[in-house]
Design a protein around this motif. Structure first.
Motif, PDB file in Angstrom:
ATOM      1  N   PRO A   1       0.809  -1.231   0.000  1.00 41.53           N
ATOM      2  CA  PRO A   1       0.000   0.000   0.000  1.00 41.53           C
ATOM      3  C   PRO A   1       0.836   1.273   0.000  1.00 41.53           C
ATOM      4  N   ARG A   2       1.936   1.282   0.737  1.00 38.89           N
ATOM      5  CA  ARG A   2       2.758   2.489   0.790  1.00 38.89           C
ATOM      6  C   ARG A   2       3.449   2.741  -0.543  1.00 38.89           C
ATOM      7  N   GLY A   3       3.958   1.679  -1.152  1.00 42.08           N
ATOM      8  CA  GLY A   3       4.594   1.832  -2.454  1.00 42.08           C
ATOM      9  C   GLY A   3       3.600   2.275  -3.514  1.00 42.08           C
ATOM     10  N   PHE A   4       2.394   1.726  -3.441  1.00 42.37           N
ATOM     11  CA  PHE A   4       1.350   2.102  -4.380  1.00 42.37           C
ATOM     12  C   PHE A   4       0.981   3.572  -4.217  1.00 42.37           C
ATOM     13  N   GLU A   5       0.901   4.050  -2.981  1.00 42.12           N
ATOM     14  CA  GLU A   5       0.561   5.456  -2.750  1.00 42.12           C
ATOM     15  C   GLU A   5       1.663   6.369  -3.271  1.00 42.12           C
ATOM     16  N   ARG A   6       2.911   5.986  -3.061  1.00 40.61           N
ATOM     17  CA  ARG A   6       4.007   6.798  -3.613  1.00 40.61           C
ATOM     18  C   ARG A   6       3.912   6.858  -5.133  1.00 40.61           C
ATOM     19  N   TRP A   7       3.520   5.745  -5.723  1.00 41.47           N
ATOM     20  CA  TRP A   7       3.406   5.677  -7.190  1.00 41.47           C
ATOM     21  C   TRP A   7       2.326   6.622  -7.687  1.00 41.47           C
ATOM     22  N   TRP A   8       1.099   6.516  -7.160  1.00 40.72           N
ATOM     23  CA  TRP A   8       0.032   7.344  -7.723  1.00 40.72           C
ATOM     24  C   TRP A   8       0.184   8.825  -7.358  1.00 40.72           C
ATOM     25  N   ARG A   9       0.886   9.107  -6.278  1.00 39.02           N
ATOM     26  CA  ARG A   9       1.143  10.506  -5.925  1.00 39.02           C
ATOM     27  C   ARG A   9       2.306  11.112  -6.712  1.00 39.02           C
ATOM     28  N   GLY A  10       3.056  10.274  -7.434  1.00 38.39           N
ATOM     29  CA  GLY A  10       4.220  10.777  -8.151  1.00 38.39           C
ATOM     30  C   GLY A  10       5.368  11.079  -7.231  1.00 38.39           C
ATOM     31  N   GLU A  11       5.605  10.185  -6.267  1.00 36.48           N
ATOM     32  CA  GLU A  11       6.654  10.393  -5.265  1.00 36.48           C
ATOM     33  C   GLU A  11       7.559   9.177  -5.134  1.00 36.48           C
ATOM     34  N   THR A  12       7.815   8.486  -6.247  1.00 34.39           N
ATOM     35  CA  THR A  12       8.654   7.283  -6.194  1.00 34.39           C
ATOM     36  C   THR A  12      10.138   7.614  -6.192  1.00 34.39           C
ATOM     37  N   GLY A  13      10.496   8.819  -6.619  1.00 31.99           N
ATOM     38  CA  GLY A  13      11.908   9.172  -6.771  1.00 31.99           C
ATOM     39  C   GLY A  13      12.434   8.898  -8.167  1.00 31.99           C
ATOM     40  N   GLU A  14      11.613   8.304  -9.027  1.00 35.54           N
ATOM     41  CA  GLU A  14      11.998   8.070 -10.422  1.00 35.54           C
ATOM     42  C   GLU A  14      11.396   9.217 -11.240  1.00 35.54           C
ATOM     43  N   PRO A  15      12.215  10.171 -11.720  1.00 33.00           N
ATOM     44  CA  PRO A  15      11.682  11.421 -12.279  1.00 33.00           C
ATOM     45  C   PRO A  15      10.653  11.255 -13.401  1.00 33.00           C
ATOM     46  N   LEU A  16      10.899  10.361 -14.353  1.00 35.22           N
ATOM     47  CA  LEU A  16       9.966  10.231 -15.468  1.00 35.22           C
ATOM     48  C   LEU A  16       8.642   9.646 -14.993  1.00 35.22           C
TER      49      LEU A  16
ATOM     50  N   ASP B   1       7.383   9.767 -11.935  1.00 31.52           N
ATOM     51  CA  ASP B   1       6.701  10.747 -11.081  1.00 31.52           C
ATOM     52  C   ASP B   1       6.066  11.861 -11.913  1.00 31.52           C
ATOM     53  N   ALA B   2       6.753  12.307 -12.960  1.00 35.58           N
ATOM     54  CA  ALA B   2       6.177  13.326 -13.829  1.00 35.58           C
ATOM     55  C   ALA B   2       4.909  12.799 -14.492  1.00 35.58           C
ATOM     56  N   ALA B   3       4.950  11.551 -14.944  1.00 35.08           N
ATOM     57  CA  ALA B   3       3.782  10.953 -15.590  1.00 35.08           C
ATOM     58  C   ALA B   3       2.593  10.896 -14.640  1.00 35.08           C
ATOM     59  N   MET B   4       2.830  10.468 -13.411  1.00 32.59           N
ATOM     60  CA  MET B   4       1.719  10.333 -12.474  1.00 32.59           C
ATOM     61  C   MET B   4       1.175  11.687 -12.037  1.00 32.59           C
ATOM     62  N   ARG B   5       2.012  12.697 -12.004  1.00 34.35           N
ATOM     63  CA  ARG B   5       1.534  14.045 -11.694  1.00 34.35           C
ATOM     64  C   ARG B   5       0.698  14.607 -12.843  1.00 34.35           C
ATOM     65  N   GLU B   6       1.134  14.336 -14.081  1.00 34.87           N
ATOM     66  CA  GLU B   6       0.329  14.764 -15.222  1.00 34.87           C
ATOM     67  C   GLU B   6      -1.041  14.096 -15.195  1.00 34.87           C
ATOM     68  N   LEU B   7      -1.067  12.817 -14.930  1.00 36.72           N
ATOM     69  CA  LEU B   7      -2.331  12.084 -14.890  1.00 36.72           C
ATOM     70  C   LEU B   7      -3.267  12.674 -13.833  1.00 36.72           C
ATOM     71  N   ALA B   8      -2.741  12.906 -12.640  1.00 39.77           N
ATOM     72  CA  ALA B   8      -3.570  13.439 -11.558  1.00 39.77           C
ATOM     73  C   ALA B   8      -4.071  14.846 -11.863  1.00 39.77           C
ATOM     74  N   ALA B   9      -3.248  15.650 -12.542  1.00 40.15           N
ATOM     75  CA  ALA B   9      -3.613  17.048 -12.801  1.00 40.15           C
ATOM     76  C   ALA B   9      -4.554  17.205 -13.982  1.00 40.15           C
ATOM     77  N   THR B  10      -4.468  16.291 -14.975  1.00 42.63           N
ATOM     78  CA  THR B  10      -5.193  16.507 -16.237  1.00 42.63           C
ATOM     79  C   THR B  10      -6.103  15.374 -16.657  1.00 42.63           C
ATOM     80  N   GLY B  11      -5.955  14.192 -16.086  1.00 45.17           N
ATOM     81  CA  GLY B  11      -6.767  13.055 -16.508  1.00 45.17           C
ATOM     82  C   GLY B  11      -6.298  12.430 -17.806  1.00 45.17           C
ATOM     83  N   TYR B  12      -5.100  12.793 -18.245  1.00 49.50           N
ATOM     84  CA  TYR B  12      -4.596  12.266 -19.520  1.00 49.50           C
ATOM     85  C   TYR B  12      -3.120  11.930 -19.387  1.00 49.50           C
TER      86      TYR B  12
END
Length: 434
Positions: free
Chosen positions: A324-339, A341-352
């Motif tokens: 669960p903790r790893g999954f939350e880091r993933w969907w929040r864009g906080e894994t430490g892997e820049p690409l 994390d950027a992808a998951m932040r775009e998804l959360a902000a825009t739905g695409y």
């Protein structure tokens, strides 16, 4: 007087609508068109909304457009804010509907909706029409679908199978029946959509669905298709489809295809006309190729059904782990892997999210973090404005190695993917990870 209730599902359009044509051909004297919005409080087993704000806003825009078109034909669309299993029996019985006609969707949750209506005593006729090619055109029955997409595509092309031409939108509709106010209230039905502030209007978005050009309506979908062809963008599709940012990267048909505001047969018919006028090349072929992939995932559901939703999928692998903790880091864009994390932040902000980054992000959850692929699939279902039950499920199985892919899953190295697709770091800087 005989009445048919027509239930719009993931087919929110009037052009190329075989299910609606079937309802009109039934001989009914009255037609009651109904759509049901997703339940607002429904959550997934993973603890978040099954339908998030982006999907909800895009669907609402599509419904508003459909309501306007239906009203112009003199038969307003009733949008219900309660589940179909609750709303439709109230309405059908109130107007004495002889039948419910709707799209056939070969996925467990959607099949359960139809089963619930039949269990309530309603006769339901389902019509398959979400694919480019109809299953009856295939050279083999559904249970003998080739296990590899390439073999499927080659056999389809060798057999010379082509789509039927799209059906025109109806020029007229039967009048609506009189619906008692009490039944409308019990179904939570309205013929006007309240305004929803679009949350997809983000200057960074590759699909800013809150803007007029990317509105969810059928009219916007058809206008986008016309513009795409007029600008001769199909010729460059193969070269642009893997770009990770930009409104002209890929075709951007997927949100309208997913909600049913745009028919794949309409795309194909206009694409063939484009090829006759301007010539065919690898780009125009690749659009056909991608529509065939979309069909393959639909036929895969007809073949395997609920087995595609098991933890092990079609494999014999043990259930996937879930952190669960790893999954939350993933969907929040906080894994430490820049690409990623950027992808998951775009998804959360825009739905695409671009197709390339969906694969990279999914691979990182499954293979990098050891996460449960079903949790990732559910997060994409919640967030994506172009969520498609068939493609989402099959693509996650494909990445996880639990589907039909003979290579046993796909692993994407995010560092290499960044070098290949974001060499100057513009995308990662745009989403604050670099």
């Amino acid at each position: 007087m005989s009445t048919v209730l027509f239930w719009f599902r993931n087919d929110l359009r009037l052009h190329d609508q075989p299910a609606l044509h079937a309802a009109l051909a039934s001989g009914a004297t009255h037609l009651l068109p109904v759509a049901c919005q997703p339940a607002p409080a429904e959550t997934t087993p993973w603890g978040f909304d099954r339908v998030g704000a982006h999907r909800r806003a895009f669907t609402a825009a599509t419904l508003r457009g459909l309501q306007e078109r239906m009203a112009a034909l003199g038969n307003p669309l009733h949008v219900c804010r309660s589940p179909a299993a609750t709303a439709l029996p109230h309405l059908a019985r109130a107007v004495g509907a002889a039948a419910v006609v709707c799209e056939d969707i070969a996925a467990p949750w959607e099949q359960a909706e139809v089963d619930a209506l039949r269990a309530a005593g309603l006769p339901v006729r389902t019509v398959w029409h979400s694919s480019l090619l109809h299953p009856s055109q295939m050279p083999w029955p559904a249970d003998r679908l080739p296990g590899v997409f390439t073999h499927f595509r080659q056999q389809v092309e060798r057999a010379g199978i082509t789509p039927a031409p799209p059906l025109p939108a109806p020029a007229a509709l039967p009048p609506p029946p009189a619906v008692p106010l009490q039944a409308l209230q019990a179904a939570g039905a309205t013929v006007e959509q309240p305004p929803i502030t679009p949350s997809g209007w983000d200057a960074r978005s590759s699909f800013p669905y809150g803007s007029p050009a990317f509105d969810g309506s059928e009219a916007a979908a058809l206008a986008h298709l016309a513009r795409y062809l007029a600008r001769k963008l199909p010729h460059g599709y193969k070269d642009t489809r893997d770009r990770i940012m930009g409104r002209d990267s890929s075709s951007k048909f997927s949100p309208w295809l997913a909600i049913g505001a745009l028919s794949p047969r309409q795309i194909h018919a206009q694409l063939k006309a484009f090829e006759r006028d301007h010539g065919a090349n690898d780009g125009t072929y690749w659009l056909w190729f991608e529509l065939l992939w979309r069909d393959y995932f639909r036929l895969l559901h007809l073949q395997w059904g609920a087995a595609l939703y098991r933890a092990r999928g079609l494999s014999e692998q043990p259930p996937a782990p879930h952190d669960p903790r790893g999954f939350e880091r993933w969907w929040r864009g906080e894994t430490g892997e820049p690409l990623v994390d950027a992808a998951m932040r775009e998804l959360a902000a825009t739905g695409y999210l671009s197709n390339r980054l969906r694969q990279v992000a999914a691979s990182h959850l499954v293979h990098g973090l050891g996460g449960d692929w079903r949790a990732g699939a559910a997060w994409f279902e919640s967030q994506l404005v172009d969520y498609d039950v068939y493609s989402n499920q099959a693509n996650w199985l494909y990445i996880a190695g639990r589907g039909t892919d003979p290579r046993g899953g796909r692993r994407f190295n995010p560092v290499k993917q960044a070098l290949d697709h974001d060499p100057d770091g513009a995308y990662r800087r745009q989403w604050g990870t670099l």
